[in-house]
Structure formats: structure tokens, C-alpha cells
Write an enzyme that holds these catalytic residues in place. Structure first.
Site, PDB file in Angstrom:
ATOM      1  N   GLU A  91      -9.684   6.441   3.246  1.00 33.39           N
ATOM      2  CA  GLU A  91     -10.014   5.687   4.458  1.00 33.39           C
ATOM      3  C   GLU A  91      -9.850   6.622   5.651  1.00 33.39           C
ATOM      4  O   GLU A  91      -8.946   7.465   5.667  1.00 33.39           O
ATOM      5  CB  GLU A  91      -9.059   4.497   4.591  1.00 33.39           C
ATOM      6  N   GLU A 140       0.843  -1.182   0.000  1.00 31.75           N
ATOM      7  CA  GLU A 140       0.000   0.000   0.000  1.00 31.75           C
ATOM      8  C   GLU A 140       0.888   1.245   0.000  1.00 31.75           C
ATOM      9  O   GLU A 140       1.966   1.232   0.589  1.00 31.75           O
ATOM     10  CB  GLU A 140      -0.890   0.006   1.261  1.00 31.75           C
TER      11      GLU A 140
END
Ligand SMILES: *[C@@H]1O[C@H](CO)[C@@H](O)[C@H](O)[C@H]1NC(C)=O
Ligand SMILES: *[C@@H]1O[C@H](CO)[C@@H](O)[C@H](O)[C@H]1NC(C)=O
Ligand SMILES: *[C@@H]1O[C@H](CO)[C@@H](O)[C@H](O)[C@H]1NC(C)=O
Length: 397
Positions: free
Chosen positions: A312, A200
Site C-alpha cells: 500500500e 495488521e
């Protein structure tokens, strides 16, 4: 009178400094766990030069073969690899990455053979210990994953060997220290809950991790669905940094301004797999930053089966309400260019190491009244979307 004044003028400062000293002594950092102390020692390697960043960070120029990754038994004694061939791109949209890392603005650079590493200070470890969490342990030990809310676009159903996108950068408000707000890509293989492998990268605001509310470039990986592995930046031995000009965890100066429809600041992130070695490489703009070695992974050693792009946040429900932590710009997707956060020029890499438009992106907003998402396809046939929102509002109590 004169004597008095004189006396007072000496006495007052010394009383003040005594009180200050006592206060300092009382709050002097003391890492309580031996785990914390060992970590601090392990993370802060011998530095050839230290650059002081205006945001308060110290950037240590560490010999590249002595960086924290090389404590890993699989890497001990070896040297960082040279970058492999970069993925080919079917089009060049000319949309440049224009982010700047704040520590580089002084003009100081790290010497040849060293890599810039953000120094971990005692207070960084203390902040995390004070939350009663194991420093930098797996994500599921650090936070309750059911508190996380995502708005994202994803592709699945094929074998993916990389991904690329342009993420515009904001400085979203984060309501408390234990929450974060980010925009990133996820390269995924395996099963959620058990053996999920991810790499990520993106930008994030995360007070608990960095001690401030500035957007920072970050990397992350897990090989067991965030259970026992899962670390940001260089906190676990894993990610190998090769760039001498881009530091993971460093502050990004160029953030977008709300309602500026002329100029938005964006970071372009590319991740691709070198199929010869199986390592996953990371590029920011046109700079190769480093790689995640193949041996960290089981499923991702082959290819990715899902690629996701999106925002997020963590919602800890402070005072019993939904958090006011913003996602993206803090404005809903409907506001569009210049006002909402976007991710654009969304591409995936195929087995021929070519970047192609990510087809059939599926969109999902987990808390759509708090943070939503709206996608489209641009003139050159590439996917993009707007996402984000303010968090708590009349429809998101
Ligand atoms: C995690 O959060 C969910 C929903 O907010 C809650 O129901 C659950 O009890 C929490 N779990 C832990 C271990 O705190
Ligand atoms: C955005 O900018 C335009 C033109 O500068 C201005 O007319 C408008 O009122 C601004 N909108 C907001 C919401 O600030
Ligand atoms: C996950 O990473 C850890 C730390 O490098 C390693 O010890 C472990 O073997 C890895 N697990 C898998 C399934 O690859």
C-alpha cells in the site's frame, strides 16, 4: 594585526554561537496542543534502562505492566499474558526470517520484566501537528483514504483464525513526508465504512510518523473502519507487547538489494487467535511479540472473514502528478525474484489452530500502471506473489 586575529578568533565563534542559539530558540520544539503534551507524557513511561539505537531512536526498557496499553481501563492493574500455544504448521519450509532490529546490534538488551519501547520524541508529535492532524487519531482523520493505492492478494468466504507469510523487506523511496509505502497483512472482519475490525502487521517507510525514511516493523488495529480508532504501534492503548527483544516501530537493518538473486531479506509474520481467550497474538520470526486483547473488537472477537496480504502507498499527487513513491522494490512484479518485492509461503490458520496454504488467492492492483501484482503457486503448493512498481511513469502520469 595579532590583536586583530586574536580578537576575530574569539568574536567569530561567539557570533556564530549566538546566531546558532537564536536559531535554536526560534525552532525550539513547543507542542502547542494540550492533547499533544498529554500524549507525550502518556507514551513515555518510566524506563529502567535506555538503549540508543544507531538510527537515532531511543529504546526505553519499560516494566511490562506499565507499558501504554495498561492505561486502557480494561487492562489497568493487570499484567501481560503468557503466550498461548502457537499454531501448528502443516509443512516447515525451513525458510527463515532473517531480519534484525538495528537497536539490538549493540548487544544491549532490555532487563527481565521490561519491554523495549521506541521513545516518542517531541519532534514526533510536532511533525504530525504541523500537518494539522490530530496526533495518531483514526486513519480517516489523518489521511484521505481515497489517496491510498493497494496491490494485494486476498482470501474470503471462510472463517479464519490467523495468517502467516514471508515478506521481503525493501527501503522504497517515499516522495514526501505525508506519504508512506508498506508491505503487510490484514486480518479483517465486519463492514467497510462502518464497523470494520482489523489487526495488521508488516514493514513500512513513513516519514511523517517516524521522521526518517528507514523501513520499520509496525502493528496497527481499528475497530470502527478507521474512523475514530486506528493506531500504529503503541500510540493508542491497545496492543500489548510481551517480547523483550522485538520493539514495534523499530528500524529493520536487513533490506533486500535489487538484482541480488542469491539473498533476499524477509520478515515472517504470524498472527493467530487464541480461541480460549479470544486475543489475537503476533509473532515475528520465532519471537512472540505481543497481542491485541479481545475487548478491542466486536467482529474480530469471533473470527476473521477476510485475510489480505500486499502493498500500500499514499499518493498525494504532488505537483498534480501521480507520486513517484515506490511500492515494494520500486520495480514491477514481472521482474520476479531478486528484483520485485514478494510475499510468499502465504498461509491461513483454521479453527484447529493449524496453518494451511491460503487457497484461491484473488489478486487486485488498484493502480496497475503504477504498481502491479503477479501471483503463483510454489513447489509445495503454497501461494506467493510479486508486487510493486515505481509509481509515476509514462503509463502512470
Ligand atoms: C480525497 O481524494 C479524492 C481523490 O483524490 C478527492 O476527490 C477528494 O476531494 C479528497 N477528499 C478530501 C476530503 O480531501
Ligand atoms: C543483474 O545481475 C546480473 C548478473 O550479476 C547482470 O548480468 C545484470 O546486468 C544485472 N541486471 C541489472 C538490471 O542490473
Ligand atoms: C473500540 O475501541 C475503543 C477503544 O478501546 C473502545 O472504547 C470501543 O468501545 C471499541 N468499540 C467496539 C465496537 O468494540
Amino acid at each position: 594585526m595579532a590583536a586583530n586575529t586574536c580578537c576575530r578568533s574569539i568574536l567569530i565563534p561567539s557570533v556564530i554561537s549566538l546566531v546558532l542559539l537564536l536559531l535554536l530558540a526560534a525552532t525550539a520544539p513547543a507542542i502547542s496542543s494540550s492533547e499533544g503534551r498529554t500524549l507525550l507524557e502518556r507514551l513515555n513511561k518510566r524506563s529502567m534502562k535506555t538503549i540508543r539505537s544507531p538510527d537515532g531512536d531511543l529504546i526505553d526498557c519499560v516494566p511490562s505492566h506499565l507499558q501504554p496499553a495498561f492505561d486502557h481501563p480494561m487492562l489497568k492493574g493487570s499484567k501481560p499474558l503468557d503466550p498461548p500455544a502457537r499454531p501448528r504448521c502443516h509443512t516447515d519450509d525451513g525458510m527463515a526470517d532473517d531480519v534484525v532490529q538495528l537497536w539490538t546490534t549493540s548487544g544491549e538488551t532490555c532487563p527481565e520484566g521490561t519491554v523495549p519501547i521506541r521513545r516518542t520524541k517531541e519532534e514526533d508529535i510536532l511533525r504530525i501537528e504541523r500537518f494539522g492532524r490530530k496526533p495518531f487519531a483514526g486513519a480517516s482523520q489523518r489521511t484521505n483514504l481515497s489517496d491510498h493505492e493497494h496491490s494485494y492478494g486476498s482470501v474470503k468466504g471462510e472463517q479464519y483464525y490467523g495468517a502467516q507469510a514471508l515478506f521481503n523487506v525493501w527501503a522504497p523511496r517515499v516522495a514526501n513526508r505525508g506519504e508512506f509505502s508498506l508491505s503487510q497483512l490484514w486480518i479483517i472482519s465486519g463492514n467497510f465504512g462502518t464497523d470494520l475490525n482489523t489487526v495488521e502487521a508488516g514493514w513500512q517507510v513513513y516519514p511523517e510518523l517516524y521522521g526518517d525514511i528507514l523501513p520499520r516493523f509496525f502493528v496497527y488495529w481499528t475497530n470502527d473502519s478507521y474512523q475514530n480508532t486506528g493506531c500504529y504501534n503503541l500510540y493508542c492503548s491497545g496492543f500489548v507487547q510481551t517480547s523483550s527483544s522485538v520493539a514495534v516501530g523499530a528500524v529493520i537493518t536487513t533490506t533486500s538489494t535489487y538484482n541480488d538473486t542469491n539473498l533476499q531479506h524477509a520478515i515472517r509474520i504470524t498472527v493467530w487467535k487464541d480461541q480460549k481467550t479470544g486475543n489475537w497474538w503476533l509473532q515475528q520470526g520465532s519471537t512472540v511479540v505481543g497481542y491485541w486483547p479481545r475487548f478491542l473488537f466486536s467482529n474480530l472477537a469471533i473470527s476473521a472473514t477476510i485475510v489480505e496480504f500486499g502493498g500500500e502507498i499514499i499518493n498525494t499527487r504532488p505537483s498534480g502528478f501521480h507520486t513517484t513513491t515506490q511500492m515494494g522494490s520500486g520495480h514491477f512484479a514481472e521482474e520476479g525474484f531478486g528484483r520485485a518485492a514478494y510475499i510468499s509461503s502465504i498461509r491461513v490458520a483454521d479453527r484447529y489452530n493449524t496453518l494451511i496454504p491460503a487457497r484461491n488467492l484473488r489478486y487486485n492492483a488498484e493502480a496497475p500502471n503504477c504498481y502491479d501484482i503477479k501471483g503463483g503457486v510454489d513447489n509445495s503448493g503454497e501461494g506467493y506473489f510479486y508486487f510493486g512498481g515505481p509509481g509515476r511513469n509514462a503509463r502512470c502520469p
